[in-house]
Design an enzyme around this catalytic site. Structure first.
Site, PDB file in Angstrom:
ATOM      1  N   HIS A  63       0.851  -1.193   0.000  1.00  0.00           N
ATOM      2  CA  HIS A  63       0.000   0.000   0.000  1.00  0.00           C
ATOM      3  C   HIS A  63       0.886   1.243   0.000  1.00  0.00           C
ATOM      4  O   HIS A  63       1.899   1.294   0.721  1.00  0.00           O
ATOM      5  CB  HIS A  63      -0.923   0.015   1.232  1.00  0.00           C
ATOM      6  CG  HIS A  63      -2.266  -0.612   0.986  1.00  0.00           C
ATOM      7  ND1 HIS A  63      -2.962  -1.278   1.965  1.00  0.00           N
ATOM      8  CD2 HIS A  63      -3.045  -0.643  -0.132  1.00  0.00           C
ATOM      9  CE1 HIS A  63      -4.120  -1.708   1.465  1.00  0.00           C
ATOM     10  NE2 HIS A  63      -4.187  -1.332   0.188  1.00  0.00           N
ATOM     11  N   ASP A  65       0.760   4.163   1.290  1.00  0.00           N
ATOM     12  CA  ASP A  65       1.087   4.888   2.533  1.00  0.00           C
ATOM     13  C   ASP A  65       2.216   4.191   3.301  1.00  0.00           C
ATOM     14  O   ASP A  65       2.724   4.736   4.287  1.00  0.00           O
ATOM     15  CB  ASP A  65      -0.150   5.085   3.422  1.00  0.00           C
ATOM     16  CG  ASP A  65      -0.919   3.810   3.693  1.00  0.00           C
ATOM     17  OD1 ASP A  65      -1.141   3.027   2.753  1.00  0.00           O
ATOM     18  OD2 ASP A  65      -1.303   3.604   4.862  1.00  0.00           O
ATOM     19  N   ASP A 174      -0.064  -3.649   8.547  1.00  0.00           N
ATOM     20  CA  ASP A 174      -1.528  -3.606   8.534  1.00  0.00           C
ATOM     21  C   ASP A 174      -2.051  -5.031   8.622  1.00  0.00           C
ATOM     22  O   ASP A 174      -1.639  -5.903   7.847  1.00  0.00           O
ATOM     23  CB  ASP A 174      -2.038  -2.963   7.240  1.00  0.00           C
ATOM     24  CG  ASP A 174      -1.803  -1.468   7.210  1.00  0.00           C
ATOM     25  OD1 ASP A 174      -1.159  -0.947   8.136  1.00  0.00           O
ATOM     26  OD2 ASP A 174      -2.265  -0.825   6.254  1.00  0.00           O
ATOM     27  N   HIS A 243      -0.223   3.775  13.144  1.00  0.00           N
ATOM     28  CA  HIS A 243      -1.071   3.685  11.954  1.00  0.00           C
ATOM     29  C   HIS A 243      -2.498   4.047  12.363  1.00  0.00           C
ATOM     30  O   HIS A 243      -3.460   3.323  12.121  1.00  0.00           O
ATOM     31  CB  HIS A 243      -0.998   2.280  11.352  1.00  0.00           C
ATOM     32  CG  HIS A 243      -1.610   2.165   9.985  1.00  0.00           C
ATOM     33  ND1 HIS A 243      -2.957   1.982   9.787  1.00  0.00           N
ATOM     34  CD2 HIS A 243      -1.073   2.208   8.745  1.00  0.00           C
ATOM     35  CE1 HIS A 243      -3.213   1.892   8.492  1.00  0.00           C
ATOM     36  NE2 HIS A 243      -2.076   2.030   7.842  1.00  0.00           N
TER      37      HIS A 243
HETATM   38 ZN   LIG Z   1      -2.507  -1.372   4.074  1.00  0.00          ZN
END
Ligand SMILES: [Zn+2]
Length: 295
Positions: A63, A65, A174, A243
């Site tokens: 991802h 980010d 994540d 996060h």
């Molecule tokens: Zn992610």
């Protein structure tokens, strides 16, 4: 062992409150960066860390980010004089995606080598694809272990554990709550874990793609009310929330309240440039974690 949170904001939405995902662990001669959200080099400088010192760059998943500066950070290190090898590692297809990023910068790379006589940047970087259970060792006492976590729609998203004689740090990346992360984090001094606050769902549900985003946050991430159970099951010493989604609108006290009381250890609400120093214990004692935050 020193851990600095370089970026504690979750998701690709820019904000003035939190930078995108990144953290750095310094131990021995190693400077290990986990995730490279955009602006990571500037955040390292603000933390008093020279980007030329990076030895390892670990990506949890693809991802943006987390990955935006995956090539930019080692390139900046090289432009400013680093010549020693840098490891760039993460889930597939990191070898091909990193190569594509370098292709995009080929004009700079080629002309800079010609103009300055620097060694070839492509030869400086060692890319490596990692899977569940893989380790990175460099002949010192530092061992990096990867574990696959659950972050759809990716086939492979990784969490990392960094162990040394000085301590142990785990970064979840994540993920939904999952057993593999609990196992990876077992007994660690510090667990940096992603979290989503219910307030974020309410914020996004006012947006145009509310249903999609709401589903993504609920099913591909960890709601803050579920993170205490992960930390408790793993038996970590300190849980650091990072996060953070949303970046603003939830106070530290509200984050802590939402965690609840299911974890016996210490809970910190992460902030950009927060620094944690893990101290080697006296015999038989648990290591202590000192915390400082920069304005
Ligand atoms: Zn992610």
């Amino acid at each position: 062992m020193r851990l600095v949170l370089l970026g504690t904001g979750g998701g690709p939405r820019p904000s003035s409150a939190r930078h995108p995902s990144s953290q750095v662990v310094q131990v021995g001669a190693r400077t290990i960066v986990v995730d490279c959200g955009n602006g990571v080099a500037q955040q390292m400088v603000r933390a008093g860390i020279d980007p030329r010192d990076i030895t390892d760059v670990l990506l949890t998943h693809h991802h943006i980010d987390h990955s935006a500066d995956l090539a930019v950070l080692p390139m900046i290190s090289w432009v400013n004089g680093r010549t020693d090898p840098v490891v760039v590692a993460g889930p597939p297809p990191i070898v091909t995606s990193f190569g594509s990023l370098l292709d995009a910068h080929e004009e700079d790379l080629r002309r800079r080598v010609a103009a300055t006589g620097r060694p070839d940047f492509r030869q400086m970087v060692r890319t490596r694809e990692l899977a569940h259970g893989d380790t990175l060792e460099s002949g010192d006492d530092v061992v990096i272990t990867a574990a696959q976590v659950n972050h759809p729609p990716f086939d492979c998203a990784l969490a990392y554990r960094i162990d040394s004689d000085e301590g142990s740090v785990v970064v979840s990346g994540d993920t939904t709550p999952c057993a593999s992360l609990v196992e990876l984090a077992r007994g660690a001094d510090v667990l940096v874990h992603e979290v989503v606050h219910p307030a974020a769902i309410e914020q996004y549900e006012r947006g145009t793609n509310a249903a999609t985003i709401g589903h993504h946050l609920r099913n591909n991430h960890t709601m803050v009310g579920d993170v205490a159970a992960v930390a408790q099951a793993a038996g970590v010493g300190t849980l650091v929330l990072s996060h953070l989604v949303p970046h603003t609108g939830v106070t530290d006290a509200e984050w802590l309240t939402a965690v609840g009381d299911g974890f016996d250890g210490r809970v910190l609400v992460g902030a950009d440039l927060m620094e944690l120093c893990i101290s080697t214990p006296g015999s038989g004692d648990r290591r202590t974690v000192g915390v400082s935050a920069r304005a």
